[in-house]
Design an enzyme around this catalytic site. Sequence first.
Site, PDB file in Angstrom:
ATOM      1  N   ASP A  94      -1.794 -13.445  45.187  1.00  0.00           N
ATOM      2  CA  ASP A  94      -2.914 -14.650  46.318  1.00  0.00           C
ATOM      3  C   ASP A  94      -2.480 -14.039  47.970  1.00  0.00           C
ATOM      4  O   ASP A  94      -1.742 -13.498  47.392  1.00  0.00           O
ATOM      5  CB  ASP A  94      -2.637 -16.218  46.622  1.00  0.00           C
ATOM      6  CG  ASP A  94      -3.699 -16.845  46.861  1.00  0.00           C
ATOM      7  OD1 ASP A  94      -3.344 -17.774  47.075  1.00  0.00           O
ATOM      8  OD2 ASP A  94      -4.506 -15.823  47.459  1.00  0.00           O
ATOM      9  N   ASP A 267      -5.610 -21.691  37.930  1.00  0.00           N
ATOM     10  CA  ASP A 267      -3.899 -21.804  38.507  1.00  0.00           C
ATOM     11  C   ASP A 267      -4.183 -22.998  39.523  1.00  0.00           C
ATOM     12  O   ASP A 267      -4.457 -24.115  39.480  1.00  0.00           O
ATOM     13  CB  ASP A 267      -4.111 -20.812  39.738  1.00  0.00           C
ATOM     14  CG  ASP A 267      -3.975 -21.720  40.443  1.00  0.00           C
ATOM     15  OD1 ASP A 267      -5.360 -20.951  41.275  1.00  0.00           O
ATOM     16  OD2 ASP A 267      -2.877 -22.448  41.114  1.00  0.00           O
ATOM     17  N   CYS A 305       1.252 -32.338  19.048  1.00  0.00           N
ATOM     18  CA  CYS A 305       1.741 -31.241  19.894  1.00  0.00           C
ATOM     19  C   CYS A 305       1.757 -29.958  19.018  1.00  0.00           C
ATOM     20  O   CYS A 305       1.499 -28.164  19.132  1.00  0.00           O
ATOM     21  CB  CYS A 305       2.107 -31.252  21.148  1.00  0.00           C
ATOM     22  SG  CYS A 305       3.303 -29.729  21.814  1.00  0.00           S
ATOM     23  N   CYS A 307       4.959 -28.456  19.492  1.00  0.00           N
ATOM     24  CA  CYS A 307       5.314 -26.700  20.376  1.00  0.00           C
ATOM     25  C   CYS A 307       7.331 -27.084  19.840  1.00  0.00           C
ATOM     26  O   CYS A 307       7.766 -28.279  19.178  1.00  0.00           O
ATOM     27  CB  CYS A 307       5.331 -27.060  22.203  1.00  0.00           C
ATOM     28  SG  CYS A 307       6.715 -27.999  22.771  1.00  0.00           S
ATOM     29  N   CYS A 310       8.450 -30.377  20.870  1.00  0.00           N
ATOM     30  CA  CYS A 310       8.221 -31.563  19.970  1.00  0.00           C
ATOM     31  C   CYS A 310       8.810 -31.540  18.415  1.00  0.00           C
ATOM     32  O   CYS A 310       8.299 -32.475  17.872  1.00  0.00           O
ATOM     33  CB  CYS A 310       6.408 -31.114  20.053  1.00  0.00           C
ATOM     34  SG  CYS A 310       6.411 -32.041  21.761  1.00  0.00           S
ATOM     35  N   HIS A 336       6.952 -27.597  27.290  1.00  0.00           N
ATOM     36  CA  HIS A 336       6.019 -28.377  26.827  1.00  0.00           C
ATOM     37  C   HIS A 336       5.058 -28.761  27.747  1.00  0.00           C
ATOM     38  O   HIS A 336       3.615 -28.158  27.143  1.00  0.00           O
ATOM     39  CB  HIS A 336       6.549 -29.800  26.619  1.00  0.00           C
ATOM     40  CG  HIS A 336       5.611 -30.878  26.115  1.00  0.00           C
ATOM     41  ND1 HIS A 336       4.373 -30.663  24.968  1.00  0.00           N
ATOM     42  CD2 HIS A 336       4.734 -31.740  27.298  1.00  0.00           C
ATOM     43  CE1 HIS A 336       3.008 -31.667  24.323  1.00  0.00           C
ATOM     44  NE2 HIS A 336       3.370 -31.645  26.157  1.00  0.00           N
TER      45      HIS A 336
HETATM   46  N1  NE8 Z   1      -6.518 -17.662  49.260  1.00  0.00           N
HETATM   47  C1  NE8 Z   1      -6.318 -18.703  49.177  1.00  0.00           C
HETATM   48  N2  NE8 Z   1      -5.033 -19.346  47.953  1.00  0.00           N
HETATM   49  C2  NE8 Z   1      -5.867 -20.965  47.622  1.00  0.00           C
HETATM   50  C3  NE8 Z   1      -4.677 -21.665  47.120  1.00  0.00           C
HETATM   51  C4  NE8 Z   1      -3.715 -20.932  45.951  1.00  0.00           C
HETATM   52  C5  NE8 Z   1      -3.441 -20.374  44.752  1.00  0.00           C
HETATM   53  C6  NE8 Z   1      -2.619 -20.180  43.812  1.00  0.00           C
HETATM   54  C7  NE8 Z   1      -2.740 -18.567  44.271  1.00  0.00           C
HETATM   55  C8  NE8 Z   1      -1.673 -17.625  43.571  1.00  0.00           C
HETATM   56  C9  NE8 Z   1      -0.816 -18.102  43.470  1.00  0.00           C
HETATM   57  C10 NE8 Z   1       0.048 -19.330  44.233  1.00  0.00           C
HETATM   58  C11 NE8 Z   1      -1.466 -20.653  44.562  1.00  0.00           C
HETATM   59  C12 NE8 Z   1      -4.969 -23.257  46.591  1.00  0.00           C
HETATM   60  N3  NE8 Z   1      -3.994 -24.025  45.928  1.00  0.00           N
HETATM   61  C13 NE8 Z   1      -5.187 -24.951  45.800  1.00  0.00           C
HETATM   62  N4  NE8 Z   1      -5.728 -24.923  46.856  1.00  0.00           N
HETATM   63  C14 NE8 Z   1      -6.335 -24.251  47.017  1.00  0.00           C
HETATM   64  C15 NE8 Z   1      -7.252 -23.083  47.996  1.00  0.00           C
HETATM   65  C16 NE8 Z   1      -7.050 -22.013  47.550  1.00  0.00           C
HETATM   66  C17 NE8 Z   1      -8.293 -21.075  48.765  1.00  0.00           C
HETATM   67  O1  NE8 Z   1      -8.639 -21.512  49.383  1.00  0.00           O
HETATM   68  N5  NE8 Z   1      -7.663 -19.300  49.309  1.00  0.00           N
HETATM   69 ZN    ZN Z   2       5.036 -30.415  22.607  1.00  0.00          ZN
END
Ligand code: NE8
Ligand code: ZN
Length: 371
Positions: A94, A267, A305, A307, A310, A336
């Site tokens: 990020d 993520d 599951c 895994c 489990c 898990h």
């Molecule tokens: N740059 C950016 N990152 C966000 C993340 C982190 C994701 C992330 C990426 C890589 C590593 C860790 C976290 C957000 N997490 C929850 N809501 C989020 C919104 C944004 C956003 O608007 N902009």
């Molecule tokens: Zn499991």
Amino acid sequence: MPAIDFKVIKQDGTTAARLGSLTTPHGTIATPIFMPVGTQATVKAMTPEELREVGAQIILANTYHLYIRPGHELVGRLGGLHEFMHWPGPILTDSGGFQVFSLGELRKITEDGVRFQSHLDGSYHFISPENAMAIQEALGGDIIMCFDECPPYPSEYAYVEKSLGLTTRWARRCKESHARTDQALFGIVQGGMHRELRERSAAELMEIGFDGYALGGLSVGEEKELMYEVMGYCAPVLPVDQPRYVMGIGAPEDLIEGIHAGFDMFDCVMPTRNARNGMLFTSFGRVNIKGAAYAEDRSPLDPECGCYVCKNYSRAYLRHLYRSGEILASRLNTWHNLHYYLNLMTQAREAIGAGRFGEFRKEFYAKRFSL
Ligand SMILES: Nc1nc2c(CCc3ccccc3)c3nc[nH]c3cc2c(=O)[nH]1
Ligand SMILES: [Zn+2]
């Protein structure tokens, strides 16, 4: 040769869900995919080999945290993140904007960038779009993110509108200063919870042109209905033949809704963070493993599951480990939860491949809460 190549392999029969293949310099990823978060160059409690074993294909690292400690130049001098953390697969980083807004106590946003204080020692720092590119280039991830502003929720319409303009100008500066051709650069759509602002942000970013597009500004405390509504009208305006990533999403049901809307990458810290707090995901809903009900329960956490956890441990043992504060509790619970998330993605991909994601989504909801 572009840094990544994305192909839609199959469009689901009745929904916007699609099966994709994303090729990066460190390997090819089948999408829809969940990306475990490894904030400080480690997915907490798991070795890279264990991550592979539970099915992780790509992991995330945090530019803000690695900039503060140990420093992006140090990681760069030691060969970059893949070498540093011994992870051979794809990495996405990020840009640090979000973490600065959510972590830094004092921060000042100007046209040029963001001034903030380190959450570790209060020292003052400044990150501009150009810095954010240089930091991510030193870290060496395969996919890097534009430096954006994630407006707090809720925010005034005027603030969100002004903020998305800044995010677009910053995105242009990111693209202009991004030098490494072996790193893909994704734009981040902002615009709060307002359809016309989201569409404007997406159009401005597509005008600049990126290797993929992320939906930012979600999972910031908004109601699920709002999150789903924004995902619903944003996916169709993004390029159909490029990766669509929703940042910070989410709980298992949020992934199902994101896939249903046509997103490819997700993520969230939930599976790993909740694991360390004893909150475990199962096909039948969530299990709070410290509950007294499990004290003498010899059954596996989730009989469906399969895994390593489990297959070999009882709920009673997992409860004992957690209540005793044992390190193994974090390791087995994380193992898990990650397997649950990644296996859910595998099942979703199989359902899309068979053109039956709509039915899969119904089965997912029918089975839950039957604990
Ligand atoms: N740059 C950016 N990152 C966000 C993340 C982190 C994701 C992330 C990426 C890589 C590593 C860790 C976290 C957000 N997490 C929850 N809501 C989020 C919104 C944004 C956003 O608007 N902009
Ligand atoms: Zn499991």
